[in-house]
Design a protein around this motif. Structure first.
Motif, PDB file in Angstrom:
ATOM      1  N   THR A  82       0.816  -1.223   0.000  1.00 13.27           N
ATOM      2  CA  THR A  82       0.000   0.000   0.000  1.00 13.27           C
ATOM      3  C   THR A  82       0.846   1.267   0.000  1.00 13.27           C
ATOM      4  OG1 THR A  82      -0.144  -0.230   2.383  1.00 13.27           O
ATOM      5  CG2 THR A  82      -2.017  -1.033   1.092  1.00 13.27           C
ATOM      6  N   ASP A  83       2.139   1.129   0.307  1.00 10.80           N
ATOM      7  CA  ASP A  83       2.967   2.349   0.300  1.00 10.80           C
ATOM      8  C   ASP A  83       3.658   2.584  -1.040  1.00 10.80           C
ATOM      9  OD1 ASP A  83       4.551   0.153   0.625  1.00 10.80           O
ATOM     10  OD2 ASP A  83       5.748   0.979   2.272  1.00 10.80           O
ATOM     11  N   ASP A  85       3.962   4.116  -4.488  1.00  9.98           N
ATOM     12  CA  ASP A  85       3.332   5.310  -5.046  1.00  9.98           C
ATOM     13  C   ASP A  85       4.131   5.735  -6.276  1.00  9.98           C
ATOM     14  OD1 ASP A  85       1.987   7.641  -5.549  1.00  9.98           O
ATOM     15  OD2 ASP A  85       2.471   8.613  -3.635  1.00  9.98           O
ATOM     16  N   GLY A  86       3.623   5.362  -7.431  1.00 12.97           N
ATOM     17  CA  GLY A  86       4.346   5.704  -8.657  1.00 12.97           C
ATOM     18  C   GLY A  86       3.626   5.156  -9.866  1.00 12.97           C
ATOM     19  N   ARG A 119      -0.835   3.146 -12.979  1.00  9.58           N
ATOM     20  CA  ARG A 119      -0.680   4.076 -11.862  1.00  9.58           C
ATOM     21  C   ARG A 119      -0.972   3.303 -10.587  1.00  9.58           C
ATOM     22  NH1 ARG A 119       0.973   7.080  -8.097  1.00  9.58           N
ATOM     23  NH2 ARG A 119      -0.278   8.857  -7.350  1.00  9.58           N
ATOM     24  N   ILE A 120       0.007   3.199  -9.716  1.00 11.62           N
ATOM     25  CA  ILE A 120      -0.134   2.414  -8.492  1.00 11.62           C
ATOM     26  C   ILE A 120      -0.061   3.352  -7.291  1.00 11.62           C
ATOM     27  CG2 ILE A 120       0.877   0.564  -7.095  1.00 11.62           C
ATOM     28  CD1 ILE A 120       1.956  -0.658  -9.669  1.00 11.62           C
ATOM     29  N   LYS A 121      -1.102   3.324  -6.477  1.00 12.10           N
ATOM     30  CA  LYS A 121      -1.111   4.157  -5.272  1.00 12.10           C
ATOM     31  C   LYS A 121      -2.094   3.583  -4.257  1.00 12.10           C
ATOM     32  CE  LYS A 121      -1.610   8.809  -3.510  1.00 12.10           C
ATOM     33  NZ  LYS A 121      -2.014  10.184  -3.732  1.00 12.10           N
ATOM     34  N   ALA A 122      -1.663   3.499  -3.008  1.00 10.46           N
ATOM     35  CA  ALA A 122      -2.525   3.064  -1.892  1.00 10.46           C
ATOM     36  C   ALA A 122      -3.227   1.741  -2.203  1.00 10.46           C
ATOM     37  CB  ALA A 122      -3.547   4.162  -1.552  1.00 10.46           C
ATOM     38  N   TRP A 195       0.751  12.063 -16.684  1.00 11.57           N
ATOM     39  CA  TRP A 195      -0.513  11.615 -16.094  1.00 11.57           C
ATOM     40  C   TRP A 195      -1.561  11.301 -17.155  1.00 11.57           C
ATOM     41  CZ3 TRP A 195       0.416  10.054 -11.566  1.00 11.57           C
ATOM     42  CH2 TRP A 195       1.214  10.765 -10.669  1.00 11.57           C
ATOM     43  N   ASP A 512       8.885   6.950  -9.590  1.00 15.19           N
ATOM     44  CA  ASP A 512       8.365   7.237  -8.262  1.00 15.19           C
ATOM     45  C   ASP A 512       7.519   8.516  -8.336  1.00 15.19           C
ATOM     46  OD1 ASP A 512       9.335   6.507  -5.151  1.00 15.19           O
ATOM     47  OD2 ASP A 512       8.579   8.553  -5.438  1.00 15.19           O
ATOM     48  N   ALA A 513       6.444   8.570  -7.561  1.00 17.49           N
ATOM     49  CA  ALA A 513       5.543   9.729  -7.613  1.00 17.49           C
ATOM     50  C   ALA A 513       6.280  11.033  -7.370  1.00 17.49           C
ATOM     51  CB  ALA A 513       4.413   9.567  -6.598  1.00 17.49           C
ATOM     52  N   ARG A 514       7.351  10.992  -6.548  1.00 23.07           N
ATOM     53  CA  ARG A 514       8.061  12.250  -6.252  1.00 23.07           C
ATOM     54  C   ARG A 514       8.781  12.804  -7.483  1.00 23.07           C
ATOM     55  NH1 ARG A 514      11.388  11.784  -1.420  1.00 23.07           N
ATOM     56  NH2 ARG A 514       9.728  10.419  -0.720  1.00 23.07           N
TER      57      ARG A 514
END
Ligand code: V55
Ligand code: FE
Length: 519
Positions: A82-83, A85-86, A119-122, A195, A512-514
């Protein structure tokens, strides 16, 4: 499927029809358009791809994907961390239109680039695909027909597209300075919104500073500075020997560029960057102008040509470039590379012969055994002032495969963990202990794997391998598969169950999302 290098090279989706057909011919020549296979012309205007699997876009009905898809909140089996994010991005050729009969012998590498993203998040996954709106795609879309002839041969184009970029953006993609850049090595990148996958620039030249008509599919990121280091071969026109090497800072501003001359014009698919050096490889897949003039594809494999590895200093004026000769191995992808003082080490996968059955071989038929890739460790000692030769050692000789990768955060640096698509699975190499493990997923054919760090600052190699598998028992239906690199024996920790066969790929990239723009 197991160890067929061609199959593995393109991933199962593309491999199945386009490559097995070629391999059974025993030579790429008949496919490559030097003598186009006899196939009936299609006089009607409708879209009708050939049924012959050896023809461009040919094979079983609906062998090409072509569908641009949005699928919100995919079904997930297992425990998707779940962590995470990317975004896992992929790209590969997906023929937009069938070729006219005289070019139906064109090769799979000439399909238009179709980008997909997970898109993978949570613990949730959203899937989206779009064709890159290249200049070529747009012209063909408007005409509802193929206008570009053979692979990297502008002499075969419809006169109406003269002056347009031939780039297909079908090989690899990369996120840098918040842009999704999509590559074909014959042209500048295509910039897409990371995106929405909207094409923002169909000819991205780093603000006019690219200094080349071409750009590799395999740039590197220097993890120490965040710089983007890249190159383009045949930089100044068809079969030009000029190679442009450049870097850009973390904001995409070009901060270094030189043009050097290769010994001859040939495919330079990948390259390596270390903290001190740029390493180029000239393969025997040479640009062949007579073949192009005869209406064929751009390259032919000439086993009598020497392989060269070129080394130049980063940040220099390029005059220091030196070309080293050695054992003739045809390598395509870099696993990792570093410099230790004046000694350069370069790991690539490669074989003893032509890696691509669909490119003609000048002197001998395609040999699938010689094509088998193994990890080759090249060493080059720059302190030797004469006798410019490289040394090579084969690592893990028992494991064959293609599409080698590493933890991308370790480009340019000494590294420990490497990955290889070994056909029957994903091989994980630990260079520290010289051991390997194999990730296998029963009843699935696996595309290239990409390493995803467990956390953005996790130690090297600590994380997941991610990639698409095609279910052999379900007509190729796809799963996105995630395997924990520290617990391979447990099998996939999660599978994203796609309700169809996803579009094929050559390569994939994890962002990575960042590193992505704020939403
Ligand atoms: C490769 C792929 C290409 C190409 C040249 O995998 C080399 C190597 C998908 O297009 O044009
Ligand atoms: Fe590649």
């Amino acid at each position: 499927m197991a160890n067929n290098p061609d199959e593995a090279n393109m991933g199962p989706e593309l491999g199945r029809r386009a490559f097995l057909g070629a391999a059974t011919l025993g030579t790429g020549a008949a496919l490559a358009g030097v003598s186009a296979p006899a196939m009936a012309a299609t006089p009607s205007p409708q879209v009708d791809f050939p049924s012959d699997p050896r023809a461009f876009g040919g094979g079983a009905p609906s062998a090409n994907n072509r569908a641009e898809i949005d699928l919100y909140d995919c079904e997930v089996e297992g425990h998707l961390p779940t962590d995470l994010d990317g975004v896992f991005y992929r790209v590969g050729p997906d023929p937009q239109y069938p070729k006219p009969a005289q070019y139906s012998g064109d090769i799979p590498f000439d399909g238009e680039g179709h980008v997909s993203m997970f898109r993978i998040k949570a613990g949730h996954v959203d899937y989206r695909t779009r064709y890159a709106r290249t200049q070529r795609w747009k012209a063909q879309h408007e005409a509802r027909a193929s206008l570009f002839g053979m692979y990297r041969n502008p002499m075969t184009d419809d006169p109406s597209v003269k002056g347009l970029s031939r780039g297909t953006a079908n090989t690899q993609l990369f996120v840098h300075h918040k842009k999704l850049l999509v590559f074909k090595e014959d042209s500048p990148p295509v910039y897409m919104d990371p995106w929405t996958l909207e094409t923002k620039d169909d000819y991205y030249t780093f603000g006019g500073k690219l200094g080349s008509q071409t750009h590799t599919a395999h740039p590197k990121i220097d993890p120490m500075t965040g710089e983007y280091v890249s190159f383009g071969y045949e930089a100044n026109g068809l079969a030009s020997k000029d190679v442009r090497v450049f870097s850009a800072d973390r904001d995409g501003n070009v901060n270094w560029g030189v043009t050097v001359q290769a010994p001859y014009a040939a495919m330079m698919h990948d390259f390596a960057v270390t903290q001190r050096h740029v390493v180029l490889m000239v393969t025997q897949m040479a640009a062949n102008l007579p073949q192009m003039q005869a209406g064929g594809v751009h390259f032919a494999y000439d086993s009598t040509l020497p392989v060269y590895i070129g080394v130049l200093r980063r940040g220099g004026d390029g005059k220091d470039v030196r070309w080293f000769k050695g054992a003739n191995l045809f390598c395509t992808h870099v696993m990792g590379a570093w410099s230790d003082g004046e000694k350069v080490t370069l790991d690539m996968d490669g074989g003893e012969g032509n890696q691509f059955p669909f490119f003609p071989s000048v002197h001998e038929p395609f040999d699938p055994v010689k094509a088998q890739g193994r990890i080759r460790r090249f060493t080059i000692d720059l302190s030797r002032k004469s006798n410019d030769t490289y040394q090579v050692e084969t690592l893990y000789p028992e494991i064959t495969g293609v599409l080698s990768r590493q933890d991308d955060r370790f480009h340019t640096l000494p590294y420990r963990w490497g990955y290889l698509n070994a056909g029957r699975g994903w091989a994980i190499f630990d260079h520290a202990t010289k051991t390997s493990q194999m990730v296998t997923v029963p009843d699935y054919a696996l595309s290239e794997m990409t390493f995803v760090p467990r956390k953005h600052d996790a130690p090297e190699g600590d994380g997941y391998l991610i990639g698409v598998g095609s279910s052999i028992k379900e007509a190729g239906r796809s799963d996105l598969i995630l395997v924990d690199t520290k617990d391979v024996a447990a099998g996939p920790v999660a599978r994203v169950k796609m309700p169809f066969k996803v579009v094929g790929q050559v390569h994939g990239f994890w962002a990575d999302a960042r590193d992505l723009p704020a939403v």
